[in-house]
Design an enzyme around this catalytic site. Structure first.
Site, PDB file in Angstrom:
ATOM      1  CE  LYS A  23      38.846  -6.155 -53.925  1.00  0.00           C
ATOM      2  NZ  LYS A  23      38.949  -5.802 -52.518  1.00  0.00           N
TER       3      LYS A  23
ATOM      4  NE  ARG B 277      41.376  -0.610 -53.992  1.00  0.00           N
ATOM      5  CZ  ARG B 277      41.958  -1.819 -53.950  1.00  0.00           C
ATOM      6  NH1 ARG B 277      42.185  -2.490 -55.044  1.00  0.00           N
ATOM      7  NH2 ARG B 277      42.295  -2.336 -52.798  1.00  0.00           N
TER       8      ARG B 277
ATOM      9  NE  ARG C 250      44.975 -10.118 -46.695  1.00  0.00           N
ATOM     10  CZ  ARG C 250      44.434  -9.420 -47.690  1.00  0.00           C
ATOM     11  NH1 ARG C 250      43.436  -9.904 -48.384  1.00  0.00           N
ATOM     12  NH2 ARG C 250      44.873  -8.206 -47.951  1.00  0.00           N
TER      13      ARG C 250
ATOM     14  NE  ARG D  71      48.176  -6.820 -49.164  1.00  0.00           N
ATOM     15  CZ  ARG D  71      47.095  -6.534 -49.888  1.00  0.00           C
ATOM     16  NH1 ARG D  71      46.525  -7.470 -50.609  1.00  0.00           N
ATOM     17  NH2 ARG D  71      46.592  -5.319 -49.899  1.00  0.00           N
TER      18      ARG D  71
ATOM     19  NE  ARG E 230      44.488  -2.351 -47.606  1.00  0.00           N
ATOM     20  CZ  ARG E 230      44.623  -3.653 -47.334  1.00  0.00           C
ATOM     21  NH1 ARG E 230      45.185  -4.051 -46.218  1.00  0.00           N
ATOM     22  NH2 ARG E 230      44.193  -4.539 -48.173  1.00  0.00           N
TER      23      ARG E 230
HETATM   24  P1  AMP Z   1      44.708  -4.876 -53.015  1.00  0.00           P
HETATM   25  O1  AMP Z   1      45.721  -5.964 -53.162  1.00  0.00           O
HETATM   26  O2  AMP Z   1      43.656  -4.929 -54.080  1.00  0.00           O
HETATM   27  O3  AMP Z   1      44.142  -4.766 -51.626  1.00  0.00           O
HETATM   28  O4  AMP Z   1      45.500  -3.492 -53.288  1.00  0.00           O
HETATM   29  C1  AMP Z   1      46.571  -3.084 -52.462  1.00  0.00           C
HETATM   30  C2  AMP Z   1      46.860  -1.615 -52.658  1.00  0.00           C
HETATM   31  O5  AMP Z   1      47.220  -1.377 -54.036  1.00  0.00           O
HETATM   32  C3  AMP Z   1      45.703  -0.669 -52.396  1.00  0.00           C
HETATM   33  O6  AMP Z   1      45.533  -0.376 -51.021  1.00  0.00           O
HETATM   34  C4  AMP Z   1      46.142   0.547 -53.201  1.00  0.00           C
HETATM   35  O7  AMP Z   1      47.170   1.255 -52.542  1.00  0.00           O
HETATM   36  C5  AMP Z   1      46.748  -0.107 -54.445  1.00  0.00           C
HETATM   37  N1  AMP Z   1      45.720  -0.323 -55.488  1.00  0.00           N
HETATM   38  C6  AMP Z   1      45.257  -1.518 -55.946  1.00  0.00           C
HETATM   39  N2  AMP Z   1      44.319  -1.335 -56.892  1.00  0.00           N
HETATM   40  C7  AMP Z   1      44.174   0.014 -57.026  1.00  0.00           C
HETATM   41  C8  AMP Z   1      43.342   0.838 -57.829  1.00  0.00           C
HETATM   42  N3  AMP Z   1      42.447   0.322 -58.678  1.00  0.00           N
HETATM   43  N4  AMP Z   1      43.477   2.183 -57.692  1.00  0.00           N
HETATM   44  C9  AMP Z   1      44.377   2.727 -56.863  1.00  0.00           C
HETATM   45  N5  AMP Z   1      45.167   2.009 -56.045  1.00  0.00           N
HETATM   46  C10 AMP Z   1      45.087   0.656 -56.124  1.00  0.00           C
END
Ligand code: AMP
Length: 219
Positions: A14, A89, A128, A161, A172
């Site tokens: 994404k 999400r 990653r 990360r 996740r």
């Molecule tokens: P990402 O970088 O998009 O993979 O997001 C990393 C983490 O941030 C996720 O695993 C969630 O813990 C939190 N997070 C990101 N976007 C959201 C969202 N829209 N709703 C809730 N938690 C989020």
């Protein structure tokens, strides 16, 4: 004016695709995960609270998330649209977003779902590495940096990360299937869902997204 949502499991690409699309159509990429990581590095109260969920692979609660995103969407650079990466999400977040945009006479134009098989996702996430400065992603085996530990583009330090560890990755993914997949139906009902095969290589996926958008949006 154009509001686009990027949907996909963690590791589907994404962020990479949102970046490419952002350059292609000249709209900012708003990534909820980046906003949370930034807040947690700054050590703000909400940032640290968010980190406790992120480290477990869980979603940050809806109220914190929607508040943060509405603030971000209210900034002038989003006035003519943006590409949302990682938000919404949950179904609740999607509904809040629809209402918030509607109040301003705006709406989501398209939701792009990047599909990648599960076993490929685990492989991608556990190898990653990201640049701490410009967030460019690398992969230990499929796209390693030219100099170990350094970004090809800006020379920044690469890091892994904390939520890309195997156990957290699995959590996740299960959170994605339980809480985010229902959103697909929400956008399908609104005839806004575009499904794209995420296993075509970065440029292949980018090309598929651009052609699908051209085909579905009025020019
Ligand atoms: P990402 O970088 O998009 O993979 O997001 C990393 C983490 O941030 C996720 O695993 C969630 O813990 C939190 N997070 C990101 N976007 C959201 C969202 N829209 N709703 C809730 N938690 C989020």
């Amino acid at each position: 004016m154009m509001y686009i949502i990027m949907l996909g499991a963690p590791g589907a690409g994404k962020g990479t695709q949102a970046d490419i699309l952002s350059r292609e159509i000249g709209l900012p990429r708003i990534a909820s995960g980046d906003l949370f990581r930034q807040a947690s590095e700054e050590g703000t109260r909400s940032g640290l609270a968010a980190k406790s969920y992120m480290d477990k692979g869980l979603l940050v609660p809806d109220d914190m998330t929607t508040k943060m995103i509405s603030e971000r969407l209210g900034r002038p650079d989003c006035a003519s649209g943006c590409i949302l990466d990682g938000f919404p999400r949950t179904l609740h977040q999607a509904e809040v977003l629809d209402r918030a945009l509607e109040e301003q006479g705006k709406r989501i134009d398209e939701a792009i779902y990047i599909e990648v098989p599960d076993e490929e996702l685990v492989k991608r996430l556990s190898g990653r590495w990201l640049c701490r400065t410009c967030q460019t992603p690398y992969h230990a085996t499929s796209s390693p940096p030219e100099t170990p530990g350094r970004c090809n583009k800006c020379g920044g330090e690469l890091y892994q990360r904390s939520d890309d560890r195997q156990e957290t990755v699995r959590e996740r993914l299960s959170v994605f299937f339980a809480q985010t997949v229902p959103i697909l139906d929400h956008y399908k009902k609104q005839s806004k869902l575009i499904r794209v095969n995420g296993n075509l290589g970065i440029q292949g996926v980018a090309g598929a997204i651009i052609s699908a958008l051209k085909a579905s949006l009025p020019s």
